[in-house]
Write an enzyme that holds these catalytic residues in place. Structure first.
Site, PDB file in Angstrom:
ATOM      1  N   THR A 120      -9.036 -23.901 -62.981  1.00  0.00           N
ATOM      2  CA  THR A 120      -9.666 -22.894 -62.135  1.00  0.00           C
ATOM      3  C   THR A 120     -10.903 -22.339 -62.838  1.00  0.00           C
ATOM      4  O   THR A 120     -11.172 -22.647 -63.999  1.00  0.00           O
ATOM      5  CB  THR A 120      -8.700 -21.725 -61.866  1.00  0.00           C
ATOM      6  N   ASN A 147      -2.178 -12.663 -55.449  1.00  0.00           N
ATOM      7  CA  ASN A 147      -2.665 -13.720 -56.324  1.00  0.00           C
ATOM      8  C   ASN A 147      -3.793 -13.281 -57.250  1.00  0.00           C
ATOM      9  O   ASN A 147      -4.079 -13.955 -58.233  1.00  0.00           O
ATOM     10  CB  ASN A 147      -3.143 -14.904 -55.463  1.00  0.00           C
ATOM     11  N   TYR A 188      -2.783  -9.929 -71.419  1.00  0.00           N
ATOM     12  CA  TYR A 188      -2.408 -10.843 -70.342  1.00  0.00           C
ATOM     13  C   TYR A 188      -0.912 -11.122 -70.369  1.00  0.00           C
ATOM     14  O   TYR A 188      -0.234 -11.045 -69.340  1.00  0.00           O
ATOM     15  CB  TYR A 188      -3.201 -12.143 -70.486  1.00  0.00           C
TER      16      TYR A 188
END
Length: 246
Positions: free
Chosen positions: A188, A89, A154
């Site tokens: 997050t 993760n 990314y």
């Protein structure tokens, strides 16, 4: 409990999606190995799990240093004797436009988002295969399906994570199931670091559910993929994105 007696390694589990997943895994009976860079936060997660009757340990590593990741598996085997679940993760974000992107930044992202998942899988696969059963889950992203301006590194690494997941599933079966979770707009610390939910307004409004996701939305899917509830699911990427871009 769906994960009773299982031993699970979760990288990037000192905050956000990983932290919530660690708590959910523990509630379902798993012994959880917390992995992150910050020892204080890692201890907090372990203490929280133990306070609620679960079992956990922690390992602190820098995920960009691939050679150091062996300590994660070594500590897990030393502490619990085996490993049943690996949740890759840990993730790293870049918002550098492609013309300004330095190779060093791309390499760091690739190490965290792709190479670490491959190396850890190589380390745990022999243990799982000897047992005759195991589960690997990778964190991908909706960025693994399409380009997004300013996120070249990314997007590149998350496309790679999608391909790696399929290759792992193809080569590590039948004993090991491998799947990915592809989050969309999830609230997050990583999202807060680039400006918070307001930055994701377009994604939120463009999705049928019209809201930002929460770490628990990822954790419940991770429990499903880690458990026998998904015993005939492998090589898949489950988008948890509120319906974005359907």
């Amino acid at each position: 409990m769906k994960l009773e007696g299982k031993v699970a390694i979760i990288t990037g589990s000192t905050s956000g999606m990983g932290r919530e997943t660690a708590k959910q895994f523990a509630r379902e009976g798993a012994k959880v190995v917390i992995v992150g860079r910050n020892e204080e936060r890692a201890k907090e997660v372990v203490d929280d799990i133990k306070k609620n009757g679960g079992e956990a340990a922690y390992v602190t590593v820098d995920m960009t240093k691939i050679e150091s990741l062996k300590t994660i598996v070594d500590k897990t085997i030393e502490t619990y004797g085996t490993v049943d679940i690996l949740f890759n993760n840990a993730g790293m974000l870049s918002t550098t436009p492609i013309m300004d992107l330095k190779l060093e930044e791309l390499y760091d992202l690739f190490n965290v988002n792709v190479a670490s998942a491959l190396y850890l899988a190589q380390l745990v696969a022999p243990v799982m295969k000897k047992k005759g059963k195991g589960v690997i889950i990778n964190t991908s992203s909706v960025a693994g399906y399409a380009a997004h301006h300013g996120f070249a590194a990314y997007v590149t690494t998350k496309h790679a994570a999608e391909g790696l997941t399929k290759s792992m599933a193809f080569e590590l079966g039948p004993e090991i199931r491998v799947n990915a979770i592809a989050p969309g707009a999830i609230h997050t610390a990583m999202v807060d670091s680039i400006g918070g939910p307001d930055v994701l307004t377009g994604m939120i409004q463009g999705a049928p559910l019209k809201r930002i996701g929460q770490p628990i939305d990822i954790a419940t899917v991770a429990v499903f993929l880690a458990s026998d509830d998904s015993s005939f699911v492998t090589g898949q990427s489950i988008r948890v994105d509120g319906g974005f871009d359907i």
